[in-house]
Design a protein around this motif. Structure first.
Motif, PDB file in Angstrom:
ATOM      1  N   ILE A  48      31.991  48.566  44.381  1.00  0.00           N
ATOM      2  CA  ILE A  48      30.618  48.584  44.914  1.00  0.00           C
ATOM      3  C   ILE A  48      30.502  47.647  46.114  1.00  0.00           C
ATOM      4  CG2 ILE A  48      28.221  47.940  44.443  1.00  0.00           C
ATOM      5  CD1 ILE A  48      28.619  48.756  41.583  1.00  0.00           C
ATOM      6  N   LEU A  49      31.027  46.420  45.958  1.00  0.00           N
ATOM      7  CA  LEU A  49      30.921  45.428  47.034  1.00  0.00           C
ATOM      8  C   LEU A  49      31.689  45.863  48.282  1.00  0.00           C
ATOM      9  CD1 LEU A  49      31.311  42.069  45.042  1.00  0.00           C
ATOM     10  CD2 LEU A  49      29.215  43.295  45.627  1.00  0.00           C
ATOM     11  N   VAL A  50      32.787  46.581  48.074  1.00  0.00           N
ATOM     12  CA  VAL A  50      33.616  47.015  49.204  1.00  0.00           C
ATOM     13  C   VAL A  50      32.969  48.196  49.933  1.00  0.00           C
ATOM     14  CG1 VAL A  50      35.855  48.021  49.848  1.00  0.00           C
ATOM     15  CG2 VAL A  50      35.758  46.165  48.179  1.00  0.00           C
ATOM     16  N   LYS A  51      32.407  49.115  49.165  1.00  0.00           N
ATOM     17  CA  LYS A  51      31.922  50.372  49.748  1.00  0.00           C
ATOM     18  C   LYS A  51      30.452  50.347  50.168  1.00  0.00           C
ATOM     19  CE  LYS A  51      35.665  52.859  49.518  1.00  0.00           C
ATOM     20  NZ  LYS A  51      36.289  53.416  50.749  1.00  0.00           N
ATOM     21  N   THR A  52      29.719  49.333  49.798  1.00  0.00           N
ATOM     22  CA  THR A  52      28.298  49.277  50.144  1.00  0.00           C
ATOM     23  C   THR A  52      27.978  47.975  50.871  1.00  0.00           C
ATOM     24  OG1 THR A  52      27.600  48.196  48.076  1.00  0.00           O
ATOM     25  CG2 THR A  52      27.774  50.606  48.054  1.00  0.00           C
ATOM     26  N   ASP A  53      26.735  47.833  51.263  1.00  0.00           N
ATOM     27  CA  ASP A  53      26.283  46.607  51.932  1.00  0.00           C
ATOM     28  C   ASP A  53      25.772  45.561  50.950  1.00  0.00           C
ATOM     29  OD1 ASP A  53      26.850  47.649  54.432  1.00  0.00           O
ATOM     30  OD2 ASP A  53      24.884  48.627  54.583  1.00  0.00           O
ATOM     31  N   ILE A  54      25.887  45.844  49.669  1.00  0.00           N
ATOM     32  CA  ILE A  54      25.419  44.904  48.641  1.00  0.00           C
ATOM     33  C   ILE A  54      26.288  43.642  48.679  1.00  0.00           C
ATOM     34  CG2 ILE A  54      25.141  44.517  46.161  1.00  0.00           C
ATOM     35  CD1 ILE A  54      24.604  47.504  45.858  1.00  0.00           C
ATOM     36  N   GLN A  55      25.648  42.500  48.835  1.00  0.00           N
ATOM     37  CA  GLN A  55      26.368  41.222  48.855  1.00  0.00           C
ATOM     38  C   GLN A  55      26.461  40.605  47.466  1.00  0.00           C
ATOM     39  OE1 GLN A  55      27.894  39.928  51.652  1.00  0.00           O
ATOM     40  NE2 GLN A  55      27.302  41.912  52.524  1.00  0.00           N
TER      41      GLN A  55
END
Length: 624
Positions: A60-67
């Motif tokens: 998730i962290l790699v593929k999205t902008d979610i920090q």
């Protein structure tokens, strides 16, 4: 798939943290039953599931902008203005720790199935392991200092249980108590630091703490004390001088414990704490520099002890102590992502070395003296290859993992003109190469010096070591991706060194010379004459620090305890309690005649009692 993970990410994080807890409870309920391999596999599958779910969360962290994201579970403490929630978080910093902890724990669980299969405490061992992994995940997964501290104490308790697992052995008991007490001393400092943090910054939440530091930073003197007190806790967990003595003695526990606690998880908690609280240490650079200086000292301090030691597991333990020093140098110099990267790579090759040591111990019927081994290359071919990979990675030879992480720490020290620290780290790297191949040569290459009939470890143990061996080879190659991944969470440190190539050549040249020297010195076996060297004697006795601690703290405390026991406890308190009992017994002898069973006597006594009562009542009214 990504949408599903995004929708349920909070649930997945909660499952990741609590699956090891379920594993611990399940094994705990079966602790007194007969050893069950099936139970071992079930517990291992629980930990494997945590690892796989961690990989999904990192995706998730790699593929999205979610920090980062948070999971609120319940209000933990709510009294007046003091509000602390029991909540978890997942961001790019603790994602690395989640990955390391769950991956290494998975391999250690599977390895333990083979290593502990004949132990009567097999089920109990897996219960302790599960509890340890849960505590470690809670430590790195909490979103505030209080939850971190709960996990911090949890790993301390579980390490006490695991180090003293063979509780019938006196040395194991002593080692577990030493580790527990040493960490309690350090944890007092950390607890005071947490109190001072709340008093000064008004919150224990990482987000609130960092926001306050950015907008309204307190006085430097207060922040200095906060940084020092919190680092004292890190010193205890990561066994930094002078709270280092427990780490080597903790080798009395089963070898899988050494691989889990002293390579990848608990001892790196101190490094994680400093990295997590980087904004605090950034505002007090003098404390950060002290951390770097102490780390450099420990790096050479431990390496020298490893050079002369003859105990297989203690040598690797001193190596861990030395590498932790390198990590603290990186944190102290502001290279937080490099410290985390070395923590990441070190976990794989060091746990590989510990598990390889476990294979050697199995083959040698638990003997640990490397000077009494030799010629194990043929019967332990696979274990030898694994330990060779681990040793090369530890030495920092390309293209294995240790080269990419440890060399960067040397480069940072040189780039910041910290030439003394750089020189110490370089000497430490040379010492590391020497003691690593001293161990390897005496165990596998030197002439046979034992009467054992060694055999290779079981397939399940070798299977568990294989992923660690692969990662020890390739993990360092991803250093650019690692830096990119952490760039939004930790300020990347750009290194500009004109002489970078020359530095690498110099470092590698000295390391290779050190390896060759170790091989030629010990290829014919251990020479007893080294024993009589004064420096050798000092290093063999750990600089006499344990004896100094025994003289300054243990003996006076024991004498004080003996005095209080004989004079206060037995002489005063015990006699007072005995006196009360004796008085009641004496009173019972005096009053026994009135309980004679005669009805007339009882009526007379009853009448006398009524008369006395009436007389007292009358007297009261007259005086009133």
């Amino acid at each position: 798939m990504l949408d599903f993970i995004l929708l349920h990410k909070e649930i997945l994080l909660t499952i990741v943290v609590f699956l090891p807890f379920i594993s611990a409870i399940l094994a705990g309920f079966n602790a007194t039953l007969r050893p069950s391999k099936i139970l071992g596999y079930i517990c291992s599958i629980f930990i494997t599931s945590s690892f796989l779910l961690t990989c999904l969360l990192i995706y998730i962290l790699v593929k999205t902008d979610i920090q980062s994201f948070h999971v609120f579970l319940w209000d933990f403490i709510a009294t007046g203005q003091f509000q602390v929630s029991f909540s978890l978080m997942f961001d790019k910093i603790n994602a690395i720790m989640f990955l390391v902890v769950t991956l290494v724990s998975t391999m250690v669980h599977f390895y333990s199935i083979g290593y502990m299969e004949h132990d009567a405490g097999f089920n109990r061992f897996f219960s302790y392991l599960g509890g340890f992994v849960f505590s470690m995940l809670l430590l790195v997964g909490g979103d505030n200092l209080l939850i971190l501290f709960i996990g911090w104490e949890g790993v301390g308790t579980c390490s006490y249980l695991l180090i003293g697992f063979w509780y019938k052995r006196k040395k194991a008991n002593e080692a577990s108590i030493e580790a527990f007490v040493m960490n309690r001393i350090a944890d007092l400092g950390m607890l005071l630091g947490i109190f001072l943090t709340y008093w000064t910054l008004g919150s224990l939440s990482y987000h609130d703490i960092f926001l306050t530091l950015a907008n309204n930073p307190p006085k430097d003197s207060v922040m200095t004390w906060i940084a020092i007190l919190l680092f004292i806790g890190a010193m205890g967990k990561s066994a930094q001088f002078p709270l280092h003595t427990w780490l080597a003695n903790a080798m009395e526990g089963p070898t899988p414990v050494s691989a889990l606690i002293h390579a990848a998880t608990m001892v790196t908690a101190g490094v994680y704490l400093v990295v997590r609280l980087a904004p605090i240490y950034n505002v007090v650079p003098h404390v950060a520099y002290f951390i770097a200086s102490l780390g450099a000292f420990v790096a050479i301090f431990a390496s020298l002890m490893a050079i002369v030691n003859r105990d297989l597991k203690r040598i690797i333990a001193y190596s861990t102590l030395s590498q932790l020093g390198y990590m603290f140098v990186a944190t102290g110099l502001g290279a937080y992502w490099i410290a985390l990267f070395h923590l990441f790579t070190h976990a794989f090759f060091k746990s590989l070395l510990f598990l390889g040591a476990g294979n050697v111990m199995h083959a040698m019927h638990d003997k640990l003296d490397i000077t009494k081994m030799g010629a194990l290359a043929k019967p332990l071919k696979t274990s030898m290859v694994f330990m060779l990979i681990g040793s090369i990675a530890l030495c920092g030879i390309p293209p294995l993992a240790g080269y990419y992480s440890k060399d960067k720490i040397l480069e940072v020290a040189y780039a910041q003109h910290e030439y003394i620290i750089w020189t110490i780290l370089l000497i430490g790297a040379v010492c590391t190469a020497f003691y690593s191949f001293r161990l390897f040569t005496l165990v596998f290459i030197a002439p046979k010096n034992h009467n054992e009939h060694p055999h290779e470890a079981s397939k399940v143990m070798l299977f568990a070591m294989t992923p660690l061996a692969i990662l020890a080879c390739i993990a360092g190659i991803f250093h650019i991706q690692f830096e990119t991944f952490l760039s939004s969470a930790l300020v990347p440190l750009i290194i500009h060194i004109k002489e970078q190539t020359l530095l690498i050549i110099l470092t590698l040249g000295l390391i290779i010379v050190s390896i060759i020297s170790a091989y030629f010195i010990y290829k014919k076996g251990y020479q007893e004459k080294h024993r009589y060297n004064i420096l050798h004697k000092i290093l063999s006795n750990e600089y006499y620090i344990p004896k100094l601690y025994n003289m300054l703290f243990v003996k006076p405390f024991s004498l004080c305890s003996e005095f209080l026991y004989h004079i206060v406890d037995m002489g005063i308190i015990d006699k007072m309690v005995d006196s009360i009992g004796k008085f009641i017994v004496f009173l019972s002898y005096l009053l026994r005649p009135i309980q004679n069973g005669n009805l007339s006597s009882m009526l007379r006594l009853m009448s006398l009692g009524v008369i006395v009562l009436l007389f007292i009542t009358l007297l009261y009214f007259i005086l009133l």
